[in-house]
Design an enzyme around this catalytic site. Sequence first.
Site, PDB file in Angstrom:
ATOM      1  N   GLY A   8      25.034 -39.448 -44.793  1.00  0.00           N
ATOM      2  CA  GLY A   8      25.244 -39.601 -43.357  1.00  0.00           C
ATOM      3  C   GLY A   8      26.712 -39.606 -43.010  1.00  0.00           C
ATOM      4  N   SER A   9      27.068 -40.409 -42.018  1.00  0.00           N
ATOM      5  CA  SER A   9      28.434 -40.360 -41.485  1.00  0.00           C
ATOM      6  C   SER A   9      29.409 -41.169 -42.335  1.00  0.00           C
ATOM      7  CB  SER A   9      28.437 -40.891 -40.057  1.00  0.00           C
ATOM      8  OG  SER A   9      28.048 -42.251 -40.065  1.00  0.00           O
ATOM      9  N   THR A  10      30.671 -40.820 -42.220  1.00  0.00           N
ATOM     10  CA  THR A  10      31.715 -41.510 -42.961  1.00  0.00           C
ATOM     11  C   THR A  10      31.788 -42.980 -42.538  1.00  0.00           C
ATOM     12  OG1 THR A  10      32.881 -39.424 -42.911  1.00  0.00           O
ATOM     13  CG2 THR A  10      34.144 -41.310 -43.641  1.00  0.00           C
ATOM     14  N   GLU A  23      35.043 -32.901 -38.845  1.00  0.00           N
ATOM     15  CA  GLU A  23      33.678 -32.373 -38.970  1.00  0.00           C
ATOM     16  C   GLU A  23      33.021 -32.406 -37.591  1.00  0.00           C
ATOM     17  OE1 GLU A  23      30.552 -34.699 -40.999  1.00  0.00           O
ATOM     18  OE2 GLU A  23      30.033 -32.844 -42.014  1.00  0.00           O
ATOM     19  N   GLY A  37      29.038 -44.889 -44.092  1.00  0.00           N
ATOM     20  CA  GLY A  37      29.316 -44.918 -45.534  1.00  0.00           C
ATOM     21  C   GLY A  37      30.318 -46.010 -45.890  1.00  0.00           C
ATOM     22  N   CYS A  86      26.034 -30.578 -43.665  1.00  0.00           N
ATOM     23  CA  CYS A  86      27.252 -31.124 -44.258  1.00  0.00           C
ATOM     24  C   CYS A  86      28.003 -30.058 -45.052  1.00  0.00           C
ATOM     25  CB  CYS A  86      26.919 -32.323 -45.120  1.00  0.00           C
ATOM     26  SG  CYS A  86      25.548 -32.039 -46.211  1.00  0.00           S
ATOM     27  N   GLU A  93      27.026 -39.583 -49.615  1.00  0.00           N
ATOM     28  CA  GLU A  93      27.277 -38.174 -49.299  1.00  0.00           C
ATOM     29  C   GLU A  93      27.590 -38.126 -47.806  1.00  0.00           C
ATOM     30  OE1 GLU A  93      27.267 -35.085 -47.822  1.00  0.00           O
ATOM     31  OE2 GLU A  93      25.193 -34.550 -48.307  1.00  0.00           O
ATOM     32  N   LYS A 128      14.616 -45.257 -45.839  1.00  0.00           N
ATOM     33  CA  LYS A 128      14.938 -45.517 -44.420  1.00  0.00           C
ATOM     34  C   LYS A 128      15.338 -44.185 -43.799  1.00  0.00           C
ATOM     35  CE  LYS A 128      17.372 -46.380 -41.114  1.00  0.00           C
ATOM     36  NZ  LYS A 128      17.208 -45.570 -39.877  1.00  0.00           N
TER      37      LYS A 128
HETATM   38  P1  NAP Z   1      24.596 -41.989 -39.396  1.00  0.00           P
HETATM   39  O1  NAP Z   1      24.650 -43.046 -38.338  1.00  0.00           O
HETATM   40  O2  NAP Z   1      25.488 -42.123 -40.563  1.00  0.00           O
HETATM   41  O3  NAP Z   1      23.065 -41.922 -39.869  1.00  0.00           O
HETATM   42  C1  NAP Z   1      22.622 -41.635 -41.179  1.00  0.00           C
HETATM   43  C2  NAP Z   1      21.594 -42.671 -41.618  1.00  0.00           C
HETATM   44  O4  NAP Z   1      22.224 -43.954 -41.699  1.00  0.00           O
HETATM   45  C3  NAP Z   1      20.445 -42.851 -40.630  1.00  0.00           C
HETATM   46  O5  NAP Z   1      19.274 -43.149 -41.332  1.00  0.00           O
HETATM   47  C4  NAP Z   1      20.892 -44.039 -39.830  1.00  0.00           C
HETATM   48  O6  NAP Z   1      19.866 -44.719 -39.167  1.00  0.00           O
HETATM   49  C5  NAP Z   1      21.501 -44.890 -40.909  1.00  0.00           C
HETATM   50  N1  NAP Z   1      22.404 -45.932 -40.416  1.00  0.00           N
HETATM   51  C6  NAP Z   1      23.018 -46.024 -39.212  1.00  0.00           C
HETATM   52  N2  NAP Z   1      23.756 -47.143 -39.150  1.00  0.00           N
HETATM   53  C7  NAP Z   1      23.611 -47.770 -40.331  1.00  0.00           C
HETATM   54  C8  NAP Z   1      24.132 -48.977 -40.889  1.00  0.00           C
HETATM   55  N3  NAP Z   1      24.954 -49.770 -40.206  1.00  0.00           N
HETATM   56  N4  NAP Z   1      23.767 -49.311 -42.147  1.00  0.00           N
HETATM   57  C9  NAP Z   1      22.943 -48.523 -42.854  1.00  0.00           C
HETATM   58  N5  NAP Z   1      22.418 -47.387 -42.383  1.00  0.00           N
HETATM   59  C10 NAP Z   1      22.753 -47.000 -41.145  1.00  0.00           C
HETATM   60  O7  NAP Z   1      24.803 -40.576 -38.765  1.00  0.00           O
HETATM   61  P2  NAP Z   1      24.442 -40.123 -37.267  1.00  0.00           P
HETATM   62  O8  NAP Z   1      24.835 -41.198 -36.281  1.00  0.00           O
HETATM   63  O9  NAP Z   1      23.035 -39.702 -37.258  1.00  0.00           O
HETATM   64  O10 NAP Z   1      25.378 -38.853 -37.131  1.00  0.00           O
HETATM   65  C11 NAP Z   1      26.746 -39.037 -36.851  1.00  0.00           C
HETATM   66  C12 NAP Z   1      27.598 -38.070 -37.623  1.00  0.00           C
HETATM   67  O11 NAP Z   1      27.395 -38.264 -39.018  1.00  0.00           O
HETATM   68  C13 NAP Z   1      27.271 -36.598 -37.441  1.00  0.00           C
HETATM   69  O12 NAP Z   1      27.814 -36.080 -36.287  1.00  0.00           O
HETATM   70  C14 NAP Z   1      27.860 -36.007 -38.705  1.00  0.00           C
HETATM   71  O13 NAP Z   1      29.238 -35.827 -38.578  1.00  0.00           O
HETATM   72  C15 NAP Z   1      27.576 -37.066 -39.731  1.00  0.00           C
HETATM   73  N6  NAP Z   1      26.369 -36.733 -40.514  1.00  0.00           N
HETATM   74  C16 NAP Z   1      26.523 -36.263 -41.764  1.00  0.00           C
HETATM   75  C17 NAP Z   1      25.404 -35.919 -42.496  1.00  0.00           C
HETATM   76  C18 NAP Z   1      25.511 -35.394 -43.880  1.00  0.00           C
HETATM   77  O14 NAP Z   1      24.660 -34.627 -44.277  1.00  0.00           O
HETATM   78  N7  NAP Z   1      26.487 -35.812 -44.660  1.00  0.00           N
HETATM   79  C19 NAP Z   1      24.143 -36.055 -41.954  1.00  0.00           C
HETATM   80  C20 NAP Z   1      24.007 -36.569 -40.669  1.00  0.00           C
HETATM   81  C21 NAP Z   1      25.126 -36.908 -39.969  1.00  0.00           C
HETATM   82  P3  NAP Z   1      19.664 -44.503 -37.580  1.00  0.00           P
HETATM   83  O15 NAP Z   1      19.353 -43.069 -37.403  1.00  0.00           O
HETATM   84  O16 NAP Z   1      18.527 -45.395 -37.301  1.00  0.00           O
HETATM   85  O17 NAP Z   1      20.934 -44.902 -36.904  1.00  0.00           O
END
Ligand code: NAP
Length: 479
Positions: free
Chosen positions: A230-232, A383, A235, A286, A252, A177
């Site tokens: 992705g985001s905390t 972050e 997670g 990250c 992660e 995904k």
């Molecule tokens: P995010 O919402 O955590 O997105 C990461 C992944 O999770 C995407 O594929 C996203 O899909 C999916 N996702 C979203 N909601 C979900 C749910 N309820 N259940 C399962 N999967 C879900 O992150 P973001 O909104 O893109 O970014 C927000 C913040 O996260 C950033 O500003 C940063 O602080 C952090 N982040 C961290 C990393 C890292 O490398 N650790 C990477 C990216 C972001 P969709 O895109 O379709 O929502």
Amino acid sequence: MTTDSMPYRLFLDGAYCLGNGGPSRPLINPSTGEAFAEVESAGVDQVALAAESAQRALDGVWRDLVPGKRAEILFRIAAVLRENTEELARLESLQVGKPIGDSRDEVGLGARIFEYYAGGISRFYGQTIPVARGGLDFTLRQPLGVVAAIVPWNFPFAIACWKVAPALAAGNAVLLKPASLSPLTALKLGELAHAAGLPAGVLQVLTGSGGVLGDALVTHPLIRKVSFTGSTSVGRRIMNLASQNLTRISLELGGKSPNIVFADADWEKAADTSPLSVFANIGQDCCARSRVYVERPIYEAFVARFVAATRRLIVGDPFDPATQLGPMVSAEQRSSVEEYLQDARRSGSRIQCGGGRLDSKGFYLEPVILTEVRPEHRCWREEIFGPVAAVVPFDDEASMLSDVNASPYGLSGSVWTRDLSRALRTTRIIQSGVLSVNTHSSVHVEAPFGGFKQSGFGRDLGMAAMEGYSELKNVYVAE
Ligand code: NAP
Ligand code: MG
């Protein structure tokens, strides 16, 4: 085959197909702010269909394929990825604004990951254990089953590869995904892996909103593991939902990583290399070394040199080969960083450089160095996930380390010193999954990558990742 002029489709069961999760969504080129393609969205019922066809592919062919054959297919995938470097890199730069050279490097990294795990297949084995009562006791590494990989938009291709390749190598099937902002290279990975000989259904790519598809993926009874980056907040949600079926998870979740420069270090080299340790990928990393601790005697000189090196970075069009930093991924991501900068100004921090937008419709933001930052400031604690570094002086190693460890995160970090004892001592004390000494390099295909504390748990890369996609079975045979 899709083109940029028609909606990109999901890749299910060995073919592109329509999504039934509502209208297709536009993809925005971050360097122009304009839509350049559309992508279909999977419906929730397509998660179940994909999980079922993945299970069929697993039971029908993949699980019982001899290891040598599995390795051959993974090597071929790597070769096909290399052959398609230009197309993959173009798609990556279009969808997330990454400089084209970085995108090519990311494709090369993805191919290397497939090669590493293809080779890993023949080195992935159990043990014989001399149990007290005699007989023969041995362990087997067995696949988990169907695995969901949920990946972000910051390194869309590399992170997809570093979840998919070890999972396939360990004999699992994968539902991938990608993030809504960056589905294209994931789709292409599905297509190319299939073209390279991966049986239909073993790797499927579901595009669509995580908010819509996430719960279905995490709670589907056929899904035996969710590997997430992705985001905390997401997670946490995954961890809660995974308890329903005791689904395995690895998370992660980012960081707020330190860059620690002692006065005895080659601090000029540290200052010259620190800009890309935090601003590479325009800070959307990250592992970004966003908290810089500099020992007092070299503080002023370090800041001056760090600022000068940062001003030299070339921010611009991702398709210009001279560009080092492209736009941020989205208008929202840039606004969120700008809010942090307003907060920093209000709190009395000094902006030493950057913070401006370029004269462009793209989501550009010049990299920022903050000083006069206090431990309670948001910019120091949270972050930001954008091009912002904060620098503070320190006098005393122990109190500096206790500030480092006060962060709820613990993903990566750098220590600069010529004193070997200090390097060994500090790297032992810092609560972080990945550390580097006298360099900023965090990611090695062969070495485990992942966090302590709220940066998550479980490991990507290295043989640790392959172990994480397997169950450990023990068999005892009486004499
Ligand atoms: P995010 O919402 O955590 O997105 C990461 C992944 O999770 C995407 O594929 C996203 O899909 C999916 N996702 C979203 N909601 C979900 C749910 N309820 N259940 C399962 N999967 C879900 O992150 P973001 O909104 O893109 O970014 C927000 C913040 O996260 C950033 O500003 C940063 O602080 C952090 N982040 C961290 C990393 C890292 O490398 N650790 C990477 C990216 C972001 P969709 O895109 O379709 O929502
Ligand atoms: Mg989100």
